[in-house]
Every structure is written in structure tokens, then in C-alpha cells.
Design an enzyme around this catalytic site. Structure first.
Site, PDB file in Angstrom:
ATOM      1  N   SER A  84      10.200  69.965  57.153  1.00 55.61           N
ATOM      2  CA  SER A  84      10.630  69.660  58.515  1.00 55.61           C
ATOM      3  C   SER A  84      12.144  69.871  58.608  1.00 55.61           C
ATOM      4  O   SER A  84      12.648  70.910  58.204  1.00 55.61           O
ATOM      5  CB  SER A  84      10.205  68.247  58.926  1.00 55.61           C
ATOM      6  OG  SER A  84      10.477  68.015  60.284  1.00 55.61           O
ATOM      7  N   HIS A  85      12.876  68.859  59.099  1.00 51.99           N
ATOM      8  CA  HIS A  85      14.326  68.992  59.255  1.00 51.99           C
ATOM      9  C   HIS A  85      15.072  68.244  58.159  1.00 51.99           C
ATOM     10  O   HIS A  85      16.267  67.968  58.285  1.00 51.99           O
ATOM     11  CB  HIS A  85      14.744  68.447  60.624  1.00 51.99           C
ATOM     12  CG  HIS A  85      14.274  67.039  60.845  1.00 51.99           C
ATOM     13  ND1 HIS A  85      12.953  66.742  61.105  1.00 51.99           N
ATOM     14  CD2 HIS A  85      14.928  65.857  60.818  1.00 51.99           C
ATOM     15  CE1 HIS A  85      12.830  65.422  61.228  1.00 51.99           C
ATOM     16  NE2 HIS A  85      14.004  64.872  61.046  1.00 51.99           N
ATOM     17  N   ASP A 133      11.981  74.053  59.949  1.00 54.11           N
ATOM     18  CA  ASP A 133      10.728  74.746  60.257  1.00 54.11           C
ATOM     19  C   ASP A 133      10.725  75.369  61.651  1.00 54.11           C
ATOM     20  O   ASP A 133       9.692  75.830  62.127  1.00 54.11           O
ATOM     21  CB  ASP A 133       9.529  73.807  60.076  1.00 54.11           C
ATOM     22  CG  ASP A 133       9.520  72.642  61.055  1.00 54.11           C
ATOM     23  OD1 ASP A 133      10.621  72.205  61.467  1.00 54.11           O
ATOM     24  OD2 ASP A 133       8.433  72.151  61.404  1.00 54.11           O
ATOM     25  N   LYS A 189       6.871  71.761  69.706  1.00 49.82           N
ATOM     26  CA  LYS A 189       8.225  72.008  70.176  1.00 49.82           C
ATOM     27  C   LYS A 189       8.708  73.319  69.562  1.00 49.82           C
ATOM     28  O   LYS A 189       8.186  73.745  68.542  1.00 49.82           O
ATOM     29  CB  LYS A 189       9.149  70.836  69.846  1.00 49.82           C
ATOM     30  CG  LYS A 189       9.109  70.331  68.413  1.00 49.82           C
ATOM     31  CD  LYS A 189       9.985  69.091  68.296  1.00 49.82           C
ATOM     32  CE  LYS A 189       9.926  68.485  66.894  1.00 49.82           C
ATOM     33  NZ  LYS A 189       8.894  67.459  66.765  1.00 49.82           N
ATOM     34  N   ASP A 208      16.169  74.240  63.161  1.00 50.80           N
ATOM     35  CA  ASP A 208      16.042  73.415  61.947  1.00 50.80           C
ATOM     36  C   ASP A 208      15.164  74.070  60.886  1.00 50.80           C
ATOM     37  O   ASP A 208      14.830  75.248  60.968  1.00 50.80           O
ATOM     38  CB  ASP A 208      15.485  72.037  62.321  1.00 50.80           C
ATOM     39  CG  ASP A 208      14.013  72.086  62.694  1.00 50.80           C
ATOM     40  OD1 ASP A 208      13.597  73.077  63.324  1.00 50.80           O
ATOM     41  OD2 ASP A 208      13.266  71.142  62.340  1.00 50.80           O
ATOM     42  N   ASP A 236      11.284  74.180  64.802  1.00 50.73           N
ATOM     43  CA  ASP A 236      10.790  73.574  66.041  1.00 50.73           C
ATOM     44  C   ASP A 236      11.856  72.759  66.782  1.00 50.73           C
ATOM     45  O   ASP A 236      11.613  72.307  67.903  1.00 50.73           O
ATOM     46  CB  ASP A 236       9.534  72.724  65.784  1.00 50.73           C
ATOM     47  CG  ASP A 236       9.758  71.558  64.828  1.00 50.73           C
ATOM     48  OD1 ASP A 236      10.885  71.412  64.311  1.00 50.73           O
ATOM     49  OD2 ASP A 236       8.794  70.804  64.581  1.00 50.73           O
ATOM     50  N   ARG A 237      13.033  72.585  66.190  1.00 50.88           N
ATOM     51  CA  ARG A 237      14.111  71.845  66.870  1.00 50.88           C
ATOM     52  C   ARG A 237      15.240  72.795  67.253  1.00 50.88           C
ATOM     53  O   ARG A 237      15.335  73.901  66.747  1.00 50.88           O
ATOM     54  CB  ARG A 237      14.643  70.726  65.974  1.00 50.88           C
ATOM     55  CG  ARG A 237      13.585  69.689  65.669  1.00 50.88           C
ATOM     56  CD  ARG A 237      14.095  68.589  64.763  1.00 50.88           C
ATOM     57  NE  ARG A 237      13.003  67.712  64.398  1.00 50.88           N
ATOM     58  CZ  ARG A 237      13.062  66.388  64.387  1.00 50.88           C
ATOM     59  NH1 ARG A 237      14.192  65.776  64.693  1.00 50.88           N
ATOM     60  NH2 ARG A 237      12.005  65.668  64.060  1.00 50.88           N
TER      61      ARG A 237
END
Length: 466
Positions: A24-25, A191, A289, A189, A193-194
Site C-alpha cells: 500500500s502506501h 500501489d 481510488k 503512492d 491509488d492515492r
């Protein structure tokens, strides 16, 4: 593949689902975080009705059967068959890029990025969007190759923390706030999505970002040419989007934190654009997202506002767009304070203490200069399937629209993260350029005293402010 691209591929190829393996982030690589997520058939993070069944199956597994299949050459596109089993190696960018071309007016964006008087920078943070930045921004949209920074994806993100905010994307922030910075800066980020959006010397909060995208979507983004179906935000996100929904007379939803809650609304045709204060923004083109989508949305808005500007004329900037939005809707001053790696026991005791405070509260109670409208522990009943989610965050909402919210959170692996969200609405244009931390200080002090944060956790200073 980025997380948004996985969602796009599941949807286009009508897969039963897909596994996303990602940090993730968070800091990633062999020594740090890594996780597995399952996305369901419409491309959304699997709802609890599915994950509960998956968990139920784990309780009855008695054997594991392993397929005897030779290794597949992952460097070559195409299908490899082994009996009735097939492996299709696909291009990780292709389906997603095709979708973006259907959502946005690429020629409009190209007209902006190719202007000699416009500069753009994108920080991929050595994460997955490095694989998308050159094909989309450079090859398709004509951006300068030098506009992509940290564009080579690395398994440990180059020992970085790929979370696009003012703390961890500091190099980008320094460029954008430096002398003669670029016109538009953005980051994504680990992956993909941000997102974070910056103008020259100007930071767009995620709460403002989704509101401004929603307010401009119909005229600037072809996908929304008939107007959005509805708008939604996570509960801690500021009320800026609420005001857009009210003005545009659109259905509006406030949901718990977690993108899966938006997915149900999208599948039911109730929702088009949504966002979270944690730098997540997206729409119903997929069920995640989407960092690149948010950057393209902002480039579309700036391109649309400047489409008739001749060379040499002053361009309408990101700060111009945001200030004009505030003048129309008012400004929601908003900030989140993260206290990371707290001892879990103390953090949980603080939340229990706050639940006790909420249970004894009543409308009209005085908190310093603020009068309480209501306090609760946020519960959500899904309007689509009737499912109920409880204990999603402690809310203190005051009569002037100000809010203080407390949550325990974190996808990381160390300790508990206490998150405090502070919001104050300001209708007066003359106060819109006030420093956010100055504007919010009375509420910050109130939050710390009300929660007894230091007493329960031993912490006074936040690790991250966004």
C-alpha cells in the site's frame, strides 16, 4: 500493475476477482510491510459478505492441492495453455490507458502540457505509477520526459515511504514551493491509488480536491458530460463536498473509511465521484481510488480553464481555481494529526474514555467557545444492502459546522495510530487565506484536552500533519 489498473482489468475482462499484493502506501520490501488483498468481480475491494465467507472456509480446510504447472515466461504477452488451465500474460498499462482515454479528453490535456509557458512535474516515488507515468504523461500527452521524477519502480521504493503527503513527498513539496516552481505538481503512492495535488506554492487538501473535481467535472471531463449521479465522502473527510452536492442538487452519502463502501453505491448507480481525506480520490470508472485519474482530472480542469489563453497571457493557476471555489462555497479548514506507533493499550483506553464522554453528552454542551450539536460513535447503514457497520469514529460536531473526530487506524504493522481530524468552516472570503494551523488551533487544543491524549498515550506531538 497498480491497484486501479487491477480493478480496470477485472472489470474489462469480466474476471471473478483478482489478488493485489502490495505494501500500500507503507515502507515496503523484504524488511518492511507487505499485504494481500482480494478484489471482487466488479473490481472493488471484497465486501465483508465475501471476506467473511473466505474466512469461514479457512476454518474447514483439510488439504491443499498443488497444480503441477511449469513456469510461465512472464516477459512475453499472450496465452499459455496447460490442459484446461490457461495463463494470459497482459500488458500492465494497456487496459488502464485505454480506459483513461475514454474518460478524459486527451487532446485537451495535451494542449496544456505542450504549452511552452506551462510546467508539470510528477513524482512516482519509485513506486508502481512509474510504470504508467511515461506512457501516459509523456508518450500520450506530450509532457517533457524530465517532468517524471523517481519514475523507476523499486521493490523497496528506494528505501522511501511512498505516501504522497506533505511529510513523505518532501522533495516534491520543496520543488513546488521553491523559487519559480512548476505550475502543477503531483505524486502517487506505493500501489498507485492515492494522490497529492500541488500548485506553485500551493497545497490542495484531499478534501478540497474531490470537491473541486466534482464541481468542475461536467464541463471539463467528457465522462461526466451528463453530470455526476451522486457524490460521497468518508466520514472524517471535510464537508467541502457536501456543499457541492447541495448546490448541484445531487444525492450525497457519508460512509465509513474504506473504499468498499463506495463500491456498493457505484454498483447501484447512485454514485459517480467520491473521496477520502487520506489522499484517495476516484469515480465509478473503476471500483478503487485512483491516483493517476485524480492527476488527469486536475490537468483537465486547468486545461479547460486555459483553453482560450494565447501564448503570453497569464494562465489560470491551481491556486486561482481553489480560491474561486472557496469564494463560491466557503472554505472548510481541515487538518489530520497522526500519532503513529502508540501503545495499543493506551490508545484503546483513550477511545473507550471518549465513548463514555459521548454517552453523557447532550446538545448545547459547551466546549470552550463551541456549542455541541451532537456527539456520537459513527454508525453506517448501507442504503443498498442494509448492512450495518458500527464504531467507525468518535465525532464531536458543533453548531457552527466545526468537527473533531477521533479514530484508531493504520495499515502498517507497528503499534496503533491515533488520528485526530479537525475541521472549521469559514464563509468569510477575507479569512480564506489564513494559515490552516492558525485557524484550527483553538479546536486542536480542545481536541487534546477533551481526549486526554497525553495522559493515555504519553504523546503530545503528532508524527504526521496532513
Amino acid at each position: 500493475m497498480s491497484t486501479p489498473a487491477v480493478s480496470a482489468v477485472i472489470r474489462k475482462r469480466k474476471a471473478n476477482g483478482g489478488f493485489i499484493m502490495s505494501a500500500s502506501h507503507n515502507p515496503g520490501g523484504p524488511e518492511y510491510d507487505w499485504g494481500i488483498k482480494f478484489n471482487y468481480s466488479s473490481g472493488q475491494p471484497a465486501p465483508e459478505s465475501i471476506t467473511d465467507k473466505i474466512y469461514g472456509n479457512t476454518l474447514s480446510i483439510s488439504e491443499i492441492k498443488m497444480a503441477d504447472i511449469p513456469d510461465v515466461d512472464l516477459s512475453k504477452l499472450g496465452v499459455t495453455n496447460y490442459g484446461t488451465f490457461s495463463v494470459d500474460v497482459v500488458d500492465s498499462v494497456g487496459d488502464y490507458l485505454e480506459l483513461m482515454e475514454n474518460v478524459f479528453d486527451f487532446s485537451l490535456i495535451r494542449s496544456l502540457l505542450s504549452r511552452p509557458d506551462f510546467r508539470f512535474i510528477f513524482d512516482a516515488m519509485h513506486a508502481v505509477t512509474g510504470a504508467y507515468a511515461k506512457p501516459i504523461f509523456v508518450d500520450k500527452l506530450g509532457a517533457n520526459p524530465d517532468s517524471i521524477t523517481n519514475g523507476v519502480p523499486l521493490e523497496d521504493f528506494g528505501h522511501g515511504h511512498p505516501d504522497p503527503n506533505l511529510t513523505y513527498a518532501k522533495d516534491l513539496v520543496n520543488i513546488m514551493f521553491g523559487e519559480n516552481g512548476p505550475d502543477v505538481g503531483a505524486a502517487s503512492d506505493g500501489d498507485g491509488d492515492r494522490n497529492m495535488i500541488l500548485g506553485r506554492g500551493f497545497f490542495v487538501t484531499p478534501s478540497d480536491s474531490v470537491a473541486i473535481i466534482a464541481a468542475n467535472a461536467q464541463e471539463a471531463i467528457p465522462y461526466f458530460k451528463t453530470g455526476p449521479k451522486g457524490l460521497a465522502r468518508s466520514m472524517p473527510t471535510s464537508g467541502a463536498l457536501d456543499r457541492v452536492a447541495e448546490k448541484l442538487n445531487l444525492p450525497f452519502y457519508e460512509v465509513p473509511t474504506g473504499w468498499k463502501f463506495f463500491g456498493n453505491l457505484m454498483d447501484a448507480g447512485k454514485l459517480s465521484i467520491c473521496g477520502e481525506e487520506s489522499f484517495g480520490t476516484g469515480s465509478d470508472h473503476i471500483r478503487e481510488k485512483d491516483g493517476i485519474w485524480a492527476v488527469l482530472a486536475w490537468l483537465s480542469i486547468i486545461a479547460f480553464r486555459n483553453k482560450d489563453k494565447k501564448p503570453g497571457e497569464k494562465l489560470i493557476s491551481i491556486s486561482d481555481v481553489v480560491n474561486a471555489h472557496w469564494a463560491t462555497y466557503g472554505r472548510n479548514f481541515f487538518s489530520r494529526y497522526d500519532y503513529e506507533e502508540c501503545e495499543s493499550e493506551g490508545a484503546n483506553k483513550m477511545i473507550e474514555y471518549l465513548r463514555d464522554v459521548v454517552s453523557k453528552s447532550k446538545a448545547g454542551d459547551k466546549y470552550g467557545n463551541y456549542a455541541l450539536q451532537f456527539a456520537d460513535d459513527f454508525n453506517y447503514t448501507d442504503p443498498v444492502d442494509g448492512s450495518v457497520v458500527s464504531k467507525q469514529g468518535i465525532r464531536f460536531v458543533f453548531t457552527d459546522g466545526s468537527r473533531i473526530i477521533f479514530r484508531l487506524s493504520g495499515t502498517g504493522s507497528a503499534g496503533a495510530t491515533v488520528r485526530i481530524y479537525i475541521e472549521q468552516f469559514e464563509p468569510e472570503v477575507s479569512k480564506h487565506n489564513m494559515d490552516a494551523q492558525t485557524a484550527l488551533k483553538p479546536l486542536i487544543d480542545l481536541a487534546l484536552s477533551t481526549s486526554k491524549l497525553k495522559e493515555f498515550t504519553g504523546r503530545e506531538e503528532p508524527t504526521v500533519i496532513t
